[in-house]
Design a protein around this motif. Structure first.
Motif, short mmCIF file in Angstrom:
data_model
loop_
_atom_site.label_atom_id
_atom_site.label_comp_id
_atom_site.label_asym_id
_atom_site.label_seq_id
_atom_site.Cartn_x
_atom_site.Cartn_y
_atom_site.Cartn_z
N VAL A 222 1.00 -1.24 -0.02
CA VAL A 222 -0.10 -0.11 -0.02
C VAL A 222 0.83 1.23 0.01
CG1 VAL A 222 -1.66 1.40 1.15
CG2 VAL A 222 -1.95 -0.96 1.00
N ALA A 223 1.89 1.04 0.56
CA ALA A 223 2.87 2.24 0.94
C ALA A 223 3.27 2.41 -0.62
CB ALA A 223 4.01 2.09 1.84
N GLY A 224 3.90 1.42 -1.28
CA GLY A 224 4.13 1.74 -2.88
C GLY A 224 3.03 2.36 -3.82
N ALA A 225 1.90 1.84 -3.45
CA ALA A 225 0.54 2.69 -4.29
C ALA A 225 0.58 3.76 -3.82
CB ALA A 225 -0.39 1.70 -3.82
N ILE A 226 0.55 4.45 -2.80
CA ILE A 226 0.43 5.62 -2.15
C ILE A 226 1.53 6.57 -2.92
CG2 ILE A 226 0.84 7.07 -0.20
CD1 ILE A 226 -0.68 5.22 1.58
N GLU A 227 2.82 6.15 -2.96
CA GLU A 227 3.73 6.69 -3.74
C GLU A 227 3.46 7.09 -4.97
OE1 GLU A 227 6.00 8.62 -2.18
OE2 GLU A 227 5.56 7.68 -0.07
N ASN A 228 3.03 5.79 -5.70
CA ASN A 228 2.37 6.03 -7.15
C ASN A 228 1.48 6.88 -7.31
OD1 ASN A 228 4.28 3.95 -8.00
ND2 ASN A 228 2.62 2.30 -7.80
N ARG A 229 0.65 7.38 -6.27
CA ARG A 229 -0.61 8.35 -6.51
C ARG A 229 0.18 9.81 -6.35
NH1 ARG A 229 -6.17 6.37 -3.94
NH2 ARG A 229 -6.41 4.20 -4.97
N LEU A 230 1.20 9.65 -5.34
CA LEU A 230 1.69 11.08 -5.31
C LEU A 230 2.75 11.61 -6.32
CD1 LEU A 230 2.46 10.47 -1.39
CD2 LEU A 230 0.63 12.09 -2.67
N ASP A 231 3.04 10.43 -6.97
CA ASP A 231 4.11 10.87 -8.32
C ASP A 231 3.46 12.09 -9.09
OD1 ASP A 231 5.52 10.66 -10.63
OD2 ASP A 231 6.21 8.86 -10.28
N PRO A 232 4.32 12.90 -9.25
CA PRO A 232 3.81 14.21 -10.20
C PRO A 232 3.30 13.67 -11.54
CG PRO A 232 6.01 14.46 -9.20
CD PRO A 232 5.70 13.22 -8.86
N ASN A 233 3.73 12.59 -12.01
CA ASN A 233 3.57 12.00 -13.23
C ASN A 233 2.45 11.12 -13.34
OD1 ASN A 233 5.73 13.45 -14.55
ND2 ASN A 233 7.18 11.85 -14.01
N ASN A 234 1.81 11.02 -12.31
CA ASN A 234 0.71 10.06 -12.24
C ASN A 234 -0.63 10.72 -12.95
OD1 ASN A 234 -1.87 8.71 -11.21
ND2 ASN A 234 -1.63 9.80 -9.36
N THR A 235 -1.03 9.98 -14.03
CA THR A 235 -2.21 10.55 -14.58
C THR A 235 -3.23 9.40 -14.46
OG1 THR A 235 -1.41 8.84 -16.66
CG2 THR A 235 -0.76 11.31 -16.58
N GLU A 236 -3.21 8.43 -13.68
CA GLU A 236 -4.12 7.67 -13.16
C GLU A 236 -5.34 8.22 -12.07
OE1 GLU A 236 -6.61 4.31 -13.57
OE2 GLU A 236 -4.74 4.59 -14.52
N THR A 237 -4.63 8.79 -11.13
CA THR A 237 -5.47 9.56 -10.12
C THR A 237 -5.19 11.16 -10.00
OG1 THR A 237 -3.81 9.10 -8.06
CG2 THR A 237 -5.72 7.43 -8.65
N ASN A 238 -4.28 11.41 -10.85
CA ASN A 238 -3.85 12.87 -11.02
C ASN A 238 -3.52 13.20 -9.75
OD1 ASN A 238 -4.53 13.15 -14.04
ND2 ASN A 238 -6.51 12.56 -13.33
N GLY A 239 -2.65 12.69 -8.93
CA GLY A 239 -2.12 13.37 -7.64
C GLY A 239 -3.35 13.34 -6.61
N LEU A 240 -4.42 12.59 -6.80
CA LEU A 240 -5.36 12.52 -5.76
C LEU A 240 -5.13 11.18 -4.98
CD1 LEU A 240 -8.38 13.88 -7.47
CD2 LEU A 240 -7.44 15.08 -5.71
N LEU A 241 -5.20 11.18 -3.73
CA LEU A 241 -4.87 9.98 -3.01
C LEU A 241 -6.32 9.39 -2.89
CD1 LEU A 241 -2.70 10.90 -0.06
CD2 LEU A 241 -2.04 9.51 -2.03
N GLN A 242 -7.23 9.84 -2.75
CA GLN A 242 -8.59 9.16 -2.85
C GLN A 242 -8.96 8.31 -1.84
OE1 GLN A 242 -8.71 7.76 -6.77
NE2 GLN A 242 -9.64 9.74 -7.62
#
Length: 343
Positions: A222-242
């Motif tokens: 889950v920590a890895g997934a959170i970092e993916n969401r926080l990545d500036p290049n994230n276009t899946e959730t666009n920076g939203l942790l949700q």
């Protein structure tokens, strides 16, 4: 109800004593006293008379658990209540003398047990319960992080009140109690190599989310997934942790359920469906395993996770929202069949 429960408990102890004596056919063994070597006896949170008696026997403080239970039942001090904490006893004491010590005004220390994922208001209530100091007086320290060695940018002690068991001498100043909790948190962060104050605060935010979102075995994933969401290049959730856990923190509840209106409420600063990035503060007190995972997240391609079985903690991960929707339906089906678990 409290009186009824006390009467029932006393009756239960009496029945146990009677049965044990009938089986043994003799008076229970008891030391003559006054005892030998000094020893410290710990009464843990949640221990009842029977568990206390067995531990006293195991520590060779009493000659038999039955003698202790009988002495407790016939205690003339007017109480059979034993508070959690540390007590100064001796080896091989007379059972009635042990009872006199354990049922006195209270233990030799203030005992405070903080669970992982506790929120600051819950911690302050625990401190108040143990010390008798009003919650209002304790919570006044919440915005004074600099007094505890924290940077001025930290506006609340949320996340820094490390979970665990604490025993303080009676009349220990509240500031000293809080300082020990904060120091333990800072020590854990240093242990995992996090020394920069700003990064420490970030790690505590992530770790507190892990406590609210996953079981320990899944923390690194889950920590890895959170970092993916926080990545500036994230276009899946666009920076939203949700994250539901942050929304409910902002609402001041622990319910798994909230309305669509609450989900869209921008006035909730902890609403990570609306506000990008990490929440303003941690959302609870993370334990060591959560801090470990936040400091060293697993590298993966996941953006989504959902616990599909609350009883077992089974969590399923996905890389796309379409896949995640399937797992969400699995969770809804689980809740439909287990409504009492999804409140």
């Amino acid at each position: 109800m409290g009186i009824a429960l006390a009467v029932f408990a006393a009756a239960l102890v009496a029945v146990i004593i009677l049965v044990q004596n009938l089986v043994a056919g003799t008076e229970p063994a008891d030391y003559a006293g006054p005892g030998g070597d000094a020893t410290t006896f710990e009464v843990e949170q949640g221990w009842g008379a029977i568990q206390i008696s067995r531990q006293l026997l195991a520590d060779d403080i009493v000659a038999s658990d039955t003698a202790f239970l009988e002495a407790l039942e016939s205690n003339t001090s007017g109480t059979s209540e034993i508070h959690p904490g540390s007590y100064e006893l001796k080896k091989q004491m007379k059972a009635s003398d042990v009872v006199s010590v354990l049922t006195a005004e209270g233990p030799a220390v203030s005992y405070i047990a903080i669970s992982e994922n506790s929120r600051k208001n819950e911690v302050y209530a625990k401190i108040s319960e143990a010390t008798g100091v009003a919650v209002k007086e304790i919570s006044a320290f919440d915005t004074k992080g600099t007094q505890f060695g924290l940077p001025a940018t930290v506006k609340s002690l949320e996340g820094y009140l490390h979970p665990g068991e604490y025993r303080f001498p009676l009349d220990t100043p509240i500031k000293d109690i809080i300082q020990e909790m904060v120091t333990k948190t800072l020590d854990e962060l240093k242990r995992v190599g996090i020394t920069d104050p700003a990064e420490q605060y970030r790690i505590l935010k992530v770790a507190s989310i892990l406590q609210g979102e996953a079981t320990a075995k899944d923390y690194p994933v889950v920590a890895g997934a959170i970092e993916n969401r926080l990545d500036p290049n994230n276009t899946e959730t666009n920076g939203l942790l949700q994250l539901d856990s942050t929304v409910t923190y902002g609402l001041g509840t622990r319910s798994l359920q909230f309305t669509e209106e609450q989900k869209q409420d921008a006035s909730n600063q902890y609403n990570t469906y609306i506000h990008k990035g990490l929440p303003p503060t941690p959302i609870g007190s993370p334990g060591n395993s959560a801090i470990d995972a936040a400091a060293d997240p697993e590298e993966n391609d996941y953006y989504y996770w959902v616990t599909v079985n609350i009883e077992t903690g089974e969590t399923k991960f996905s890389k796309t929202y379409a896949e995640h929707q399937g797992y969400q339906q699995e969770f809804r089906d689980y809740c439909a069949a287990n409504a009492d678990k999804c409140k």
